[in-house]
Write a protein that holds these residues in place. Structure first.
Motif, PDB file in Angstrom:
ATOM      1  N   VAL A  33       0.818  -1.204   0.000  1.00 27.22           N
ATOM      2  CA  VAL A  33       0.000   0.000   0.000  1.00 27.22           C
ATOM      3  C   VAL A  33       0.857   1.261   0.000  1.00 27.22           C
ATOM      4  N   ASN A  34       1.964   1.242   0.746  1.00 27.67           N
ATOM      5  CA  ASN A  34       2.742   2.465   0.933  1.00 27.67           C
ATOM      6  C   ASN A  34       4.003   2.565   0.089  1.00 27.67           C
ATOM      7  N   GLY A  35       4.393   1.492  -0.563  1.00 25.93           N
ATOM      8  CA  GLY A  35       5.439   1.596  -1.566  1.00 25.93           C
ATOM      9  C   GLY A  35       6.857   1.576  -1.062  1.00 25.93           C
ATOM     10  N   GLN A  36       7.747   2.108  -1.884  1.00 27.04           N
ATOM     11  CA  GLN A  36       9.186   1.936  -1.688  1.00 27.04           C
ATOM     12  C   GLN A  36       9.727   2.616  -0.444  1.00 27.04           C
ATOM     13  N   CYS A  37       9.036   3.657   0.042  1.00 25.26           N
ATOM     14  CA  CYS A  37       9.580   4.363   1.209  1.00 25.26           C
ATOM     15  C   CYS A  37       9.628   3.458   2.437  1.00 25.26           C
ATOM     16  N   VAL A  38       8.740   2.457   2.493  1.00 24.10           N
ATOM     17  CA  VAL A  38       8.719   1.531   3.620  1.00 24.10           C
ATOM     18  C   VAL A  38       9.977   0.662   3.620  1.00 24.10           C
ATOM     19  N   ASP A  39      10.523   0.396   2.447  1.00 19.39           N
ATOM     20  CA  ASP A  39      11.709  -0.449   2.321  1.00 19.39           C
ATOM     21  C   ASP A  39      13.009   0.344   2.296  1.00 19.39           C
ATOM     22  N   ASN A  40      12.901   1.666   2.268  1.00 20.07           N
ATOM     23  CA  ASN A  40      14.101   2.509   2.185  1.00 20.07           C
ATOM     24  C   ASN A  40      14.645   2.765   3.585  1.00 20.07           C
ATOM     25  N   PRO A  41      15.813   2.240   3.898  1.00 18.84           N
ATOM     26  CA  PRO A  41      16.362   2.410   5.262  1.00 18.84           C
ATOM     27  C   PRO A  41      16.641   3.863   5.617  1.00 18.84           C
ATOM     28  N   LYS A  42      16.735   4.754   4.620  1.00 20.49           N
ATOM     29  CA  LYS A  42      16.975   6.163   4.887  1.00 20.49           C
ATOM     30  C   LYS A  42      15.694   6.904   5.264  1.00 20.49           C
ATOM     31  N   SER A  43      14.550   6.241   5.084  1.00 19.71           N
ATOM     32  CA  SER A  43      13.265   6.870   5.374  1.00 19.71           C
ATOM     33  C   SER A  43      12.786   6.499   6.765  1.00 19.71           C
ATOM     34  N   LYS A  44      12.169   7.454   7.452  1.00 20.42           N
ATOM     35  CA  LYS A  44      11.583   7.172   8.759  1.00 20.42           C
ATOM     36  C   LYS A  44      10.439   6.170   8.645  1.00 20.42           C
ATOM     37  N   ALA A  45       9.843   6.090   7.467  1.00 24.04           N
ATOM     38  CA  ALA A  45       8.744   5.152   7.255  1.00 24.04           C
ATOM     39  C   ALA A  45       9.208   3.711   7.413  1.00 24.04           C
ATOM     40  N   SER A  46      10.482   3.458   7.170  1.00 22.57           N
ATOM     41  CA  SER A  46      10.989   2.089   7.278  1.00 22.57           C
ATOM     42  C   SER A  46      11.037   1.608   8.721  1.00 22.57           C
ATOM     43  N   ASP A  47      10.951   2.541   9.670  1.00 22.59           N
ATOM     44  CA  ASP A  47      10.999   2.173  11.084  1.00 22.59           C
ATOM     45  C   ASP A  47       9.631   1.816  11.654  1.00 22.59           C
ATOM     46  N   VAL A  48       8.579   2.050  10.875  1.00 21.62           N
ATOM     47  CA  VAL A  48       7.219   1.788  11.370  1.00 21.62           C
ATOM     48  C   VAL A  48       6.968   0.287  11.429  1.00 21.62           C
ATOM     49  N   ASN A  49       6.436  -0.175  12.551  1.00 20.43           N
ATOM     50  CA  ASN A  49       6.052  -1.585  12.701  1.00 20.43           C
ATOM     51  C   ASN A  49       4.697  -1.661  13.373  1.00 20.43           C
ATOM     52  N   SER A  50       4.258  -2.865  13.661  1.00 16.65           N
ATOM     53  CA  SER A  50       2.920  -3.055  14.222  1.00 16.65           C
ATOM     54  C   SER A  50       2.758  -2.373  15.573  1.00 16.65           C
ATOM     55  N   SER A  51       3.839  -2.240  16.312  1.00 10.06           N
ATOM     56  CA  SER A  51       3.763  -1.601  17.633  1.00 10.06           C
ATOM     57  C   SER A  51       3.697  -0.085  17.521  1.00 10.06           C
ATOM     58  N   SER A  52       4.562   0.495  16.681  1.00 11.11           N
ATOM     59  CA  SER A  52       4.610   1.953  16.563  1.00 11.11           C
ATOM     60  C   SER A  52       3.455   2.513  15.741  1.00 11.11           C
ATOM     61  N   LEU A  53       2.836   1.669  14.910  1.00  8.62           N
ATOM     62  CA  LEU A  53       1.760   2.135  14.034  1.00  8.62           C
ATOM     63  C   LEU A  53       0.621   2.749  14.838  1.00  8.62           C
ATOM     64  N   LEU A  54       0.231   2.092  15.925  1.00  9.87           N
ATOM     65  CA  LEU A  54      -0.902   2.561  16.710  1.00  9.87           C
ATOM     66  C   LEU A  54      -0.593   3.850  17.460  1.00  9.87           C
ATOM     67  N   GLY A  55       0.682   4.210  17.549  1.00 10.44           N
ATOM     68  CA  GLY A  55       1.053   5.426  18.257  1.00 10.44           C
ATOM     69  C   GLY A  55       1.156   6.649  17.368  1.00 10.44           C
ATOM     70  N   LEU A  56       0.941   6.497  16.058  1.00  8.02           N
ATOM     71  CA  LEU A  56       1.052   7.622  15.130  1.00  8.02           C
ATOM     72  C   LEU A  56      -0.180   8.520  15.228  1.00  8.02           C
ATOM     73  N   ASP A  57       0.036   9.811  15.002  1.00 11.49           N
ATOM     74  CA  ASP A  57      -1.065  10.770  14.993  1.00 11.49           C
ATOM     75  C   ASP A  57      -1.826  10.653  13.671  1.00 11.49           C
ATOM     76  N   ILE A  58      -3.119  10.376  13.769  1.00 16.71           N
ATOM     77  CA  ILE A  58      -3.927  10.192  12.566  1.00 16.71           C
ATOM     78  C   ILE A  58      -4.262  11.545  11.937  1.00 16.71           C
ATOM     79  N   ALA A  59      -4.042  11.655  10.642  1.00 16.12           N
ATOM     80  CA  ALA A  59      -4.357  12.892   9.921  1.00 16.12           C
ATOM     81  C   ALA A  59      -5.861  12.985   9.699  1.00 16.12           C
ATOM     82  N   THR A  60      -6.410  14.166   9.887  1.00 11.70           N
ATOM     83  CA  THR A  60      -7.817  14.396   9.579  1.00 11.70           C
ATOM     84  C   THR A  60      -7.972  14.598   8.072  1.00 11.70           C
TER      85      THR A  60
END
Length: 439
Positions: free
Chosen positions: A274-301
């Motif tokens: 769903v989210n593409g290459q940024c999830v696999d890019n170690p230079k991106s903060k998105a690559s650090d997201v996992n099942s535990s940290s996902l629920l702690g993210l601020d949801i965008a309106t």
């Protein structure tokens, strides 16, 4: 296929003339009345200047004489802005805002402006070649309205999203499976990315930055693909949420069991697809997201998502407007202002249509987010580059009232010079050329 997008979130504001001196006493009252004033003031400004044209287009407007085009396009522009304002009204609950409708109203306004300039330029060119006046274009309103969004009305583009959702339903039926979250996501991915071929554009341009264009070409910016994904799933009664993570915007289904989104199958997780290459890019903060940290993210309106989209649109049009002046930043003229070199002749020439489109997007973002001094500053600087000194003074003066003190000190001498430029331009318009020079 990636839905990650670089976010550039800014805010909006209002327009009233004010200098820094004496403003602090009334800050609380001004902030209290800010939102209502912003909407009405922005609409008034929009009506006054929404058809300010390139030099060729302005000349064409005179030559075409009895053409009804300016009036028609003005009505379309005004209606599109009013519809946008109504769609994101703060009187509505955020959940009731339609991302698709809001973006289509943005498209309608920009397309009307572009179409008008294109028509006027064409008329001017033909008049210069043939030396004759063109007759009035008597197309009825419905035909013109359809023309402005690639031959389809707003409702037709919404039906395009409905059709995609129905394709997903057909896919689910063909698999003879139930409606488990993971199965629905797999079907959505199959239809969008495999069957229909939606993909992220590596080069972000205007064709990839408007919803109706992306629904046609299947190639778009990351934020637009995220919005399409959200809208399709909403039609399937599946809530997709999103959050800014670093420079990326990630989306995922609202679920109490996020672990299943990160299970790797055939080399990819559903979250990754769903989210593409940024999830696999170690230079991106998105690559650090996992099942535990996902629920702690601020949801965008929904309003946040629209704001991200508009900020990207401003950045796109500014880049196109200033591309002949490499490295030019909106705030570039502020730093050397103490060198006393700021005058009308020193302003870089920018592409007027793209600059106007950037200003239009900034106006809409100001309606949406009325409390950000930095956006107010950027909006004022765009008006300066457009040589609209009076309105630039208004925007930058009110920015000074709410900006940090160090920023206000930088703006103050620049605004003083803009006052002189405004006075000079008003004298020249009255025929008093060269009687006033900026020190």
């Amino acid at each position: 296929m990636g839905l990650c997008c670089h976010q550039h979130v800014t805010c909006t504001s209002f327009c009233w003339p004010v200098l820094r001196s004496g403003v602090d006493q009334n800050l609380d009252l001004k902030f209290k009345n800010l939102t209502n004033f912003t909407t009405s003031a922005a609409m008034i400004r929009h009506k006054k200047r929404s058809l300010r044209l390139s030099p060729m287009a302005a000349a064409a407007q005179v030559k075409t004489g009895g053409s009804s085009s300016p009036k028609f396009y003005q009505e379309v522009l005004t209606a599109a802005r009013a519809n946008f304002t109504q769609e994101i009204s703060f009187q509505l609950k955020d959940k009731d805002i339609s991302l698709a409708k809001t973006l289509l109203h943005i498209s309608a306004e920009d397309e009307a402006f572009i179409a008008f300039n294109r028509e006027m330029d064409a008329n001017s060119f033909q008049n210069e070649r043939e030396g004759s006046k063109l007759s009035s274009d008597d197309k009825d309103l419905s035909q013109r309205e359809s023309m402005l969004l690639a031959g389809k009305k707003l409702e037709d583009w919404l039906l395009e999203l409905d059709a995609i959702a129905k394709e997903v339903e057909v896919e689910l039926i063909s698999r003879d499976i139930g409606c488990h979250l993971i199965e629905v996501l797999e079907a959505v991915n199959k239809v969008l990315f495999d069957s229909m071929g939606f993909k992220r554009s590596n080069v972000v341009d205007s064709k990839c930055s408007y919803l109706h264009s992306v629904l046609t070409s299947k190639c778009g910016s990351a934020i637009l693909l995220s919005i399409i994904y959200i809208e399709v799933c909403r039609r399937l009664n599946l809530t997709i949420v999103g959050s800014c993570v670093g420079e990326d915007f990630l989306i995922w289904p609202q679920t109490g069991n996020p672990e299943e989104l990160f299970k790797v199958t055939s080399g990819h997780s559903l979250f990754g697809i769903v989210n593409g290459q940024c999830v696999d890019n170690p230079k991106s903060k998105a690559s650090d997201v996992n099942s535990s940290s996902l629920l702690g993210l601020d949801i965008a309106t929904n309003r946040d998502i629209i704001g991200i989209y508009l900020a990207n649109l401003i950045r796109l049009h500014w880049k196109r407007a200033s591309r002949t002046n490499r490295g030019l930043m909106l705030t570039s003229p502020l730093r050397p202002v103490h060198d006393d070199k700021t005058d009308g002749s020193s302003i870089p020439l920018l592409r007027p249509q793209d600059l106007r489109l950037a200003i239009m997007a900034s106006e809409k973002l100001l309606i949406l987010q009325p409390h950000n001094w930095a956006l107010r500053r950027d909006h004022g600087m765009m008006l300066y580059f457009m040589r609209e000194y009076g309105e630039a003074v208004q925007e930058l003066s009110i920015c000074m009232a709410f900006a940090p003190e160090e920023e206000a000190e930088i703006l103050e001498p620049f605004v003083e010079k803009l006052h002189l430029l405004r006075l000079e331009s008003s004298w020249k318009s009255l025929g008093h050329k060269d009687r006033l020079t900026v020190p």
